[in-house]
Every structure is written in C-alpha cells, then in structure tokens.
Design an enzyme around this catalytic site. Structure first.
Site, PDB file in Angstrom:
ATOM      1  CG  ASN A   1       5.171   2.289  -6.432  1.00 23.09           C
ATOM      2  OD1 ASN A   1       5.637   2.200  -7.566  1.00 23.09           O
ATOM      3  ND2 ASN A   1       5.809   2.898  -5.439  1.00 23.09           N
TER       4      ASN A   1
ATOM      5  CE  LYS B 153       7.998   0.469  -3.921  1.00 18.53           C
ATOM      6  NZ  LYS B 153       8.609   0.536  -2.612  1.00 18.53           N
TER       7      LYS B 153
ATOM      8  CG  HIS C 200       7.697   6.499  -3.664  1.00 18.79           C
ATOM      9  ND1 HIS C 200       8.835   5.933  -3.134  1.00 18.79           N
ATOM     10  CD2 HIS C 200       6.684   5.646  -3.390  1.00 18.79           C
ATOM     11  CE1 HIS C 200       8.520   4.785  -2.562  1.00 18.79           C
ATOM     12  NE2 HIS C 200       7.214   4.579  -2.706  1.00 18.79           N
TER      13      HIS C 200
ATOM     14  CD  GLU D 261      11.180   2.981  -3.059  1.00 23.85           C
ATOM     15  OE1 GLU D 261      10.799   2.891  -4.243  1.00 23.85           O
ATOM     16  OE2 GLU D 261      10.810   2.198  -2.162  1.00 23.85           O
TER      17      GLU D 261
ATOM     18  CD  GLU E 126       3.956   5.035   0.101  1.00 20.73           C
ATOM     19  OE1 GLU E 126       3.425   3.962  -0.186  1.00 20.73           O
ATOM     20  OE2 GLU E 126       4.915   5.495  -0.516  1.00 20.73           O
TER      21      GLU E 126
ATOM     22  N   GLY F 285       8.779  -1.457   2.252  1.00 23.24           N
ATOM     23  CA  GLY F 285       9.599  -2.582   1.809  1.00 23.24           C
ATOM     24  C   GLY F 285      10.322  -3.300   2.937  1.00 23.24           C
TER      25      GLY F 285
ATOM     26  CB  SER G 150       5.129  -3.393   5.136  1.00 24.39           C
ATOM     27  OG  SER G 150       6.517  -3.226   4.849  1.00 24.39           O
TER      28      SER G 150
END
Ligand code: PGA
Length: 268
Positions: A13, A15, A100, A102, A172, A178, A220
């Site tokens: 991904n 991003k 996701h 985010e 996730e 991150g 991560s």
C-alpha cells in the site's frame, strides 16, 4: 479449497507517495525482484490513482498485480472527485483496498459505507481487500474482539457465499500502522483466527468456503519481522505500507512469504 492451498498474498500500500517517474522506477525494481517467485505468491501493489496507468504499463508482462487504495460505490455520475470500480477495471486494476483505517479516520469511511463499496467492487470483478482493526484505546479497553467482529460483519453484509469467497481481509490494528509497533505475532494470529470464525458463521451453510478467504496482517510489517509473522499458520500474507516503498525491504518480505508458501505447498 483447503487452508493449505489458500493464496499467500503480499500487498504494498503505497498510500499518498511516489510521483509517476518514481512509481515507474519502483515498479520496475519490484518486477525484477519478484523473479521466479511468481508461481507461489500473489503480489499486488497499490500506487496512488495518478500512477495506475504507469502500473498498467510497467506490469503488463509481469505476474505482479495492481489495484487502487479506494473507490466510490457508484458506477458514474455527479460525484466530483470520485473514481468508480468500472474506471479501475478499465485501467486494468484487479484489486482495491476498502475501509483502510486512514480512510475511516480522515475521510469519513464507516461501517455503513464499506459494504456498499465492497459490493460495487465485486460487481465489477475487483477483489476487495477489506481492512479491519481496533484503535489503541479500544485495545486498552478490551474491545478488540467486538470491534473487529463488528467491522467484519458490517463489511460483508448482504454478500452471497460466492461473493464472500472472493474477498480478502486485512487485519490492521490501527496503533500498529506506521508506528513501528508491530502486533506480537501470536496476538495477530489470535485475532485473525477470530476473524475466520466470524467468516464461518457468516457462511453457515457453506462454512468450507471461508477456508478460501485469505486474511492478511498489516501494521509495521517489515523485512525484520516478516519471517516471524508469516510463520503463523493463520496469517496468509501482509498488507505493507512503509516497507513497500523500498524495493529491498519489500523484496525481503516477499522472500519470507515464499518460504511460507513453499512450506504450505509441501504440507498439502
Ligand atoms: P505500515 O502501513 O506498514 O506503514 O504500518 C500498513 C498499512 O497502512 O496498510
């Protein structure tokens, strides 16, 4: 399909990273690095929209697939700024990330919008990679299991068993994304086990179909911890953010995944 021959998937991904020239360089490097591991694994990259055509060209003769990081559930119309599933298949994408964290955090994605997008993706022949996972606060309050179950249940609402069997899930934990704080592999495996039980309940008349659904870990994952995470039988691959932007790291994760895929092929 038994769990032994469930696909191992390594997904990158990207991003909101990489300009077109940079995307071309990274894609070429990924194609080169994948080499002959192609038969054992499914490798997918998710560049930003502006580089999807670059991916279509760079990956044309390669086993590496590509997809988008989001989509709208409508086919077309007055939805300024949005991109439909049909537009993604038109450009050659075969996957799309949906829900996701985010997008849930910054772009008002909810348990109500996710299933609409999942259905539209499947209707147009895209494989949806549905992301679920708890916030740190939820984990600290022992809410991980109900939150994840609720997200899985909501995302899959209204799908037929055949549709369900085409979905990919990514667990996730939001606090691991991150941050460099990876979820301990036994705990990631436990939550993924819980997701599989939830899928079986959904597919109560054909529970065996749930065995074909890959469930990935994301948060991560990197060159150092991939071996350990992917050694867990429950973890069918990874959705990788930061480490997918450097070919050496992404390649190392692909190698850990090939090891896993070879082992499970030998077991079957
Ligand atoms: P990360 O991101 O690997 O950088 O933690 C994973 C993701 O957001 O899918």
């Amino acid at each position: 399909m038994s769990k032994a021959n469930r696909k191992t998937i390594i997904a990158g991904n990207w991003k909101m990273n990489k300009l077109r020239g940079e995307a071309r360089e990274l894609l070429d490097a990924v194609v080169k690095a994948v080499g002959d591991q192609k038969n054992l694994l499914e490798i997918v990259v998710f560049p930003p929209y502006t580089s999807l055509d670059v991916a279509a060209t760079s990956l044309k003769d390669s086993p590496v697939k590509f997809g988008a990081q989001n989509m709208d559930n409508h086919d077309s119309g007055a939805y300024t700024g949005e991109v439909s599933a049909k537009m993604l298949t038109d450009i050659g994408a075969t996957y799309v990330i949906i829900g996701h964290s985010e997008r849930r955090m910054y772009f008002a994605e909810t348990n109500q919008t996710v299933p609409l997008k999942v259905k539209a993706a499947l209707d147009n022949g895209l494989v949806p990679v549905v992301c679920v996972g708890e916030l740190l606060d939820e984990r600290e309050n022992n809410l991980t299991d109900p939150v994840v179950k609720r997200q899985v249940g909501a995302a899959l609402t209204g799908l037929t068993p055949e549709e369900l069997s085409k979905v990919v899930i990514a667990y996730e934990p939001v606090w691991a994304i991150g941050t460099g704080k990876v979820c301990e592999s036994p705990e990631a495996a436990r939550v993924i086990g819980l997701i599989r039980v939830t899928l079986k309940q959904f597919l109560d008349k054909q529970p065996e179909l749930s065995d074909s659904i890959p469930i990935l870990y994301g948060g991560s994952m990197n060159a150092k911890n991939a071996d350990e995470l992917l050694a867990q039988e429950e973890i069918d691959g990874g959705l990788i953010g930061g480490a997918s932007l450097k070919v050496e790291d992404f390649h190392a994760i692909i190698q850990s995944a090939s090891k896993r895929a070879r082992l499970s092929a030998a077991r079957s």
